[in-house]
Design a protein around this motif. Structure first.
Motif, PDB file in Angstrom:
ATOM      1  N   PRO A   1       0.868  -1.209   0.116  1.00 21.52           N
ATOM      2  CA  PRO A   1      -0.108   0.121   0.000  1.00 21.52           C
ATOM      3  C   PRO A   1       1.007   1.281  -0.053  1.00 21.52           C
ATOM      4  CG  PRO A   1      -0.671  -1.571   1.575  1.00 21.52           C
ATOM      5  CD  PRO A   1       0.447  -2.163   1.107  1.00 21.52           C
TER       6      PRO A   1
ATOM      7  N   GLY B   1      -9.523  -4.733   2.215  1.00 21.35           N
ATOM      8  CA  GLY B   1      -8.487  -3.921   2.035  1.00 21.35           C
ATOM      9  C   GLY B   1      -7.515  -3.396   3.003  1.00 21.35           C
TER      10      GLY B   1
ATOM     11  N   GLU C   1     -13.016  -1.066   1.951  1.00 21.46           N
ATOM     12  CA  GLU C   1     -13.445  -1.639   0.600  1.00 21.46           C
ATOM     13  C   GLU C   1     -14.483  -2.988   1.189  1.00 21.46           C
ATOM     14  OE1 GLU C   1     -10.487  -2.401  -2.040  1.00 21.46           O
ATOM     15  OE2 GLU C   1     -10.325  -0.262  -2.644  1.00 21.46           O
TER      16      GLU C   1
ATOM     17  N   SER D   1      -1.189   3.524 -10.758  1.00 24.25           N
ATOM     18  CA  SER D   1      -2.164   2.829  -9.615  1.00 24.25           C
ATOM     19  C   SER D   1      -1.969   3.907  -8.195  1.00 24.25           C
ATOM     20  CB  SER D   1      -1.225   1.732  -9.159  1.00 24.25           C
ATOM     21  OG  SER D   1      -2.154   1.316  -7.655  1.00 24.25           O
ATOM     22  N   GLN D   2      -3.290   4.340  -7.832  1.00 25.49           N
ATOM     23  CA  GLN D   2      -3.480   5.299  -6.718  1.00 25.49           C
ATOM     24  C   GLN D   2      -3.038   4.553  -5.307  1.00 25.49           C
ATOM     25  OE1 GLN D   2      -3.900   8.676  -7.179  1.00 25.49           O
ATOM     26  NE2 GLN D   2      -3.202   8.018  -9.144  1.00 25.49           N
ATOM     27  N   ASP D   3      -3.263   3.257  -5.253  1.00 29.08           N
ATOM     28  CA  ASP D   3      -3.483   2.558  -4.107  1.00 29.08           C
ATOM     29  C   ASP D   3      -2.076   2.000  -3.851  1.00 29.08           C
ATOM     30  OD1 ASP D   3      -5.855   3.428  -3.492  1.00 29.08           O
ATOM     31  OD2 ASP D   3      -6.837   1.593  -4.565  1.00 29.08           O
ATOM     32  N   TYR D   4      -1.356   1.506  -4.637  1.00 30.86           N
ATOM     33  CA  TYR D   4      -0.103   0.553  -4.285  1.00 30.86           C
ATOM     34  C   TYR D   4       1.044   1.019  -5.132  1.00 30.86           C
ATOM     35  CZ  TYR D   4      -4.030  -2.464  -2.672  1.00 30.86           C
ATOM     36  OH  TYR D   4      -5.122  -2.838  -1.987  1.00 30.86           O
TER      37      TYR D   4
ATOM     38  N   GLN E   1      -9.572  -3.690  -9.346  1.00 30.60           N
ATOM     39  CA  GLN E   1      -9.135  -2.428  -9.604  1.00 30.60           C
ATOM     40  C   GLN E   1      -9.482  -1.722 -10.818  1.00 30.60           C
ATOM     41  OE1 GLN E   1      -6.452  -0.444  -7.858  1.00 30.60           O
ATOM     42  NE2 GLN E   1      -7.454  -1.979  -6.371  1.00 30.60           N
TER      43      GLN E   1
ATOM     44  N   LYS F   1     -12.588  -0.048 -10.196  1.00 32.41           N
ATOM     45  CA  LYS F   1     -12.278   1.079  -9.504  1.00 32.41           C
ATOM     46  C   LYS F   1     -11.831   2.430 -10.212  1.00 32.41           C
ATOM     47  CE  LYS F   1     -10.370   1.703  -5.475  1.00 32.41           C
ATOM     48  NZ  LYS F   1      -9.608   1.681  -4.412  1.00 32.41           N
TER      49      LYS F   1
END
Length: 394
Positions: A21, A97, A102, A146-149, A221, A224
């Motif tokens: 993350p 998550g 999530e 990727s915004q999350d990872y 993903q 999203k």
């Protein structure tokens, strides 16, 4: 390998630890070995104030290790993710998550209580607009960060035990290419030494559930980044196929007119660059794949070694495999006989279920048949046919 399959599987099915993350890819998190980010909904770690989850010590498998890996404490994937984090969010109910923000797969709604049924469909049963939307989603995933990872570009030791974080951004599609590489890469032992006989995602009972979680996370993903909650991965039913019927410019890319190893320039995939395919180079440098572009997708379907994979799988092969009553058996690796998993994976004969690793059946046959990026285990997810193939296997 059986050795780590179970322990890695237990945590990869919890998406909080499937990757790194972004909010935990920093010195503070690595030195404290804690990844319990706040949920935006209430600002508390793991959404604890809203009873979504709490920060807990990770749970590790207590199963004894097998004899296949004669080392201990040399690979970051041992007892995953304890090399990096030993406290993470443990989510309650239908939440999941890295911050319990999530809904678990198959649920939706503010409190993740609404059951949502989605159906994957044969790619040839999609309308033209549905098929084009799928291709556009793939291309978007290849071109949006990727915004999350983030991905790790060094081992925990190379990060000086956390005081020197080594991470970088990656696009959404390549995140999953890297994940597949990371689970299957060789163990770096220092100097010029590596251990090649290791694989967390294949050749063991975890093969099918690992790839199921992988596809679900990939699908999620895409949902999203597109805002399309109803998106599902289509599959290619390759039973009795005489050639690669998805290898056309209307679908996954035709053959280049002058170079049979490349894709047609009329395909959107011809401009894609692969990553994580130079395993020997990484090994010699004692380095991880850092997602640097390494050239175009390679594919030459049907021009494979016929002595190893003489044909694509038949309906009879699939029906025989489905008739097997034991999910796993014996050695629980590629030498297992009468094993549903080993037969479906392709290390056992699809007509007898007797192990024969020199031949490639069912799942393996498709990879070898593609004779290019798909036929190299670590980088196989570079070819978008990978998701169609594994959706059908699933």
């Amino acid at each position: 390998m059986l050795l780590f399959a179970t322990s890695f599987l237990l945590v990869i099915l919890q998406p909080c630890t499937g990757q790194f993350p972004r909010v935990c890819a920093n010195t503070q998190s690595l030195l404290s070995k804690e990844c319990c980010p706040p949920w935006d909904g209430d600002g508390s770690p793991c959404g604890e104030l809203s009873s979504r989850g709490s920060c807990q010590n990770i749970l590790l498998s207590q199963a004894p290790l097998g004899p296949q890996f004669p080392f201990s404490g040399v690979d970051d994937r041992e007892d995953w993710p304890s090399a990096f984090y030993n406290r993470t969010c443990r989510c309650e109910g239908n939440f999941m998550g890295f911050n319990c923000g999530e809904c678990k797969f198959g649920f939706s709604g503010l409190n993740c209580t609404e059951r949502r049924l989605r159906t994957r469909r044969n790619i040839f049963q999609l309308t033209i607009s549905e098929k084009n939307k799928f291709l556009a989603y793939l291309n978007l995933a290849k071109n949006i960060p990727s915004q999350d990872y983030v991905i790790a570009t060094g081992t925990y030791t190379q990060m000086n035990n956390g005081s020197n974080p080594m991470f970088r951004d990656i696009n959404v599609y390549d995140l999953f290419v890297w994940m597949h590489y990371y689970a299957t890469r060789d163990t770096l032992l220092g100097g010029s030494n590596v251990w090649r006989d290791i694989d967390f995602a294949h050749e063991a009972p975890g093969f099918l559930p690992w790839h199921r979680a992988f596809l679900l996370m990939w699908e999620h993903q895409i949902q999203k980044i597109t805002g399309d909650e109803n998106f599902t991965i289509p599959y290619w039913d390759w039973r009795d196929a005489e050639d690669c019927v998805v290898c056309t410019d209307e679908y996954m890319g035709g053959r280049h007119p002058t170079n049979p190893n490349l894709l047609s320039p009329a395909s959107i995939f011809s401009s894609w660059q692969v990553i994580c395919t130079h395993s020997e180079e990484y090994n010699s440098q004692q380095a991880l794949c850092n997602a640097t572009s390494e050239g175009p997708i390679r594919r030459n379907p049907g021009n494979n070694d016929k002595s190893r994979t003489p044909r694509l799988p038949s309906s009879a092969d699939v029906e025989f495999c489905l008739s097997l009553t034991q999910y796993e058996s014996g050695s629980m690796d590629k030498m297992a006989n009468y094993s549903f998993r080993n037969t479906l994976e392709g290390f056992a004969d699809p007509q007898t279920a007797i192990s024969n690793p020199s031949q490639s059946g069912l799942h393996n046959a498709l990879h070898i048949y593609m004779n290019g990026s798909m036929s190299q285990v670590q980088g196989s997810a570079n070819d978008p046919i990978f998701v169609l193939h594994h959706a059908f296997v699933d």
